[in-house]
Enzyme design. Structure first.
Site, PDB file in Angstrom:
ATOM      1  N   CYS A 233       0.811  -1.219   0.000  1.00 26.25           N
ATOM      2  CA  CYS A 233       0.000   0.000   0.000  1.00 26.25           C
ATOM      3  C   CYS A 233       0.846   1.271   0.000  1.00 26.25           C
ATOM      4  O   CYS A 233       0.316   2.366  -0.194  1.00 26.25           O
ATOM      5  CB  CYS A 233      -0.948  -0.002   1.191  1.00 26.25           C
TER       6      CYS A 233
ATOM      7  N   HIS B 133      -2.853   7.192   2.218  1.00 27.31           N
ATOM      8  CA  HIS B 133      -3.341   5.896   1.758  1.00 27.31           C
ATOM      9  C   HIS B 133      -4.690   5.644   2.425  1.00 27.31           C
ATOM     10  O   HIS B 133      -4.856   5.866   3.617  1.00 27.31           O
ATOM     11  CB  HIS B 133      -2.349   4.796   2.128  1.00 27.31           C
TER      12      HIS B 133
ATOM     13  N   ASN C 279     -10.213   0.216   0.301  1.00 33.48           N
ATOM     14  CA  ASN C 279      -8.759   0.226   0.241  1.00 33.48           C
ATOM     15  C   ASN C 279      -8.330  -0.381  -1.093  1.00 33.48           C
ATOM     16  O   ASN C 279      -8.495  -1.577  -1.302  1.00 33.48           O
ATOM     17  CB  ASN C 279      -8.201  -0.579   1.418  1.00 33.48           C
TER      18      ASN C 279
END
Lengths: 81, 315
Positions: B116, B244, B274
């Site tokens: 990520c 993020h 996500n």
């Protein structure tokens, strides 16, 4: 720090983090049931305690802390000298 | 630090999985609830790929849009960098396939694997290449079809992720606007905290949610403060922080710590979930037109590895 001071500090942190009034928090308050903290609130509270009291609280210990009084006990027993 | 800026963003684009999946939809297939998901994560819906879509097609679509937005042909790109953990094959790289699709062939192309934190790593790689003169125009992509590596029957993870891609075109620029500083970090001792096999592998995504949450809540504000301090910049000079999009609760905790007003922080986890390496570049199209020259954007990534990275960009 005295037991009273530790309680006051934890009450302040909990009220701030959970968005509730300090007067609603007693030593007997359960974080989950009375103060309506969810699992992530508890993780954040533990992190805040670690920071404020300069200590590391291992996960297995953190999981045993369910009430404000248990948090006070833990801090009193593990305060850095 | 805070010297010449390299890698000016001249075009942005994104692509999303074709299927909108709401929390209510998940309630029908998993033992979960809209209330649980939205209070713990801030996610209301996410996008899943439909037939024919995967990490590569999303990456290509986002890239084409970014090139069109910039008004430049794919042939003018001389470096393709793709941050991804869900490329359908070990070889060829996703970046090679993007290059082929947009006409950027015979030029540098590589994937960056940093989970990520991938886009922040990729932006650091590309802007450093532009600064050194190795490249003059880079296409930087973050693309992940997370459904390929997540167990859709695992209620603790299936609700969290979505599929998407974001792309930016970076030009060398005139040194006034671009990336001015980066932080890169990783700690393989924490590797057991999160794992996912390659697409097609039976070992699906696993995470120690509690530990990953703690890590993220600590590292996110730490990186922002470090970038501000070592570049002598105040929070007021920062127009946007793009974190993020793992979980709205992580973002909120970090914002409290930094004392950042809400309007500075870009949040879209509620709409897209996500999307791993895509979550930062997916955000640009929503803010690009409002960017004010002279101010700053901070992008902050953190992920399995553990990895973390942040970038300071002068608009």
């Amino acid at each position: 720090m005295t037991r009273e001071e530790v309680f006051e500090k934890i009450r302040e942190i909990s009220a701030d983090r959970l968005g509730i009034d300090e007067s609603e928090i007693t030593p007997e308050s359960s974080f989950r049931e009375d103060l309506e903290a969810d699992s992530l609130d508890l993780v954040e509270l533990i992190m805040e305690l670690e920071e404020q009291f300069g200590m590391e609280i291992p996960d297995e210990e953190a999981e045993k802390i369910t009430t404000v009084e248990e948090a006070v006990d833990y801090v009193m027993e593990n305060q850095p000298a | 630090m805070n010297g010449r800026a390299a890698g000016r963003i001249v075009g942005v684009g994104r692509a999303l999985g074709g299927r909108v999946v709401t929390n209510r939809d998940l309630e029908t297939v998993l033992d979960t609830s809209d209330e649980w998901i939205s209070t713990r994560t801030g996610i209301r819906e996410r996008r899943f790929v439909t037939d024919g879509q995967d990490t590569v097609t999303l990456a290509v679509e986002a890239s084409r849009k970014a090139l069109a937005h910039a008004g430049v042909p794919g042939e003018s790109v001389d470096l393709v960098v793709c941050a991804t953990s869900t490329g359908p094959a070990s070889m060829p790289s996703v970046a090679c396939l993007i290059g082929e699709a947009v006409g950027a062939v015979g030029v540098g192309a590589l994937d960056v694997a940093a989970a990520c934190a991938g886009f922040s790593y990729a932006a650091a790689v590309a802007s450093s290449m532009l600064e050194s003169g190795v490249a003059r125009r880079a296409l930087v992509v973050g693309a992940d079809a997370m459904t390929a590596i997540v167990d859709q029957r695992d209620r603790s993870t299936a609700v969290l992720f979505g599929d998407g891609a974001g792309a930016v075109v970076l030009d060398s620029g005139d040194e006034s606007s671009g990336f001015v500083d980066h932080i890169l970090g990783a700690d393989g001792r924490m590797a057991p905290l999160g794992y996912a096999g390659h697409p097609g592998n039976g070992d699906k995504l696993y995470q120690n949610g509690r530990e990953v949450f703690k890590f993220a809540v600590r590292i996110f504000p730490e990186m922002v403060e470090k970038l501000l301090a070592r570049n002598g910049i105040s929070l007021e000079e920062v127009q946007y922080i793009i974190p993020h999009q793992a979980n709205a609760r992580i973002i909120q905790a970090a914002m409290r710590k930094l004392d950042v007003p809400e309007e500075k922080v870009v949040i879209n986890v509620d709409r897209f979930g996500n999307t791993s390496a895509a979550s930062i570049p997916i955000s640009y199209p929503d803010i690009y037109e409002s960017l004010e020259p002279g101010r700053y954007v901070i992008t902050v990534g953190f992920g399995f590895g553990l990895t973390w990275a942040a970038n300071l960009y002068r608009i």
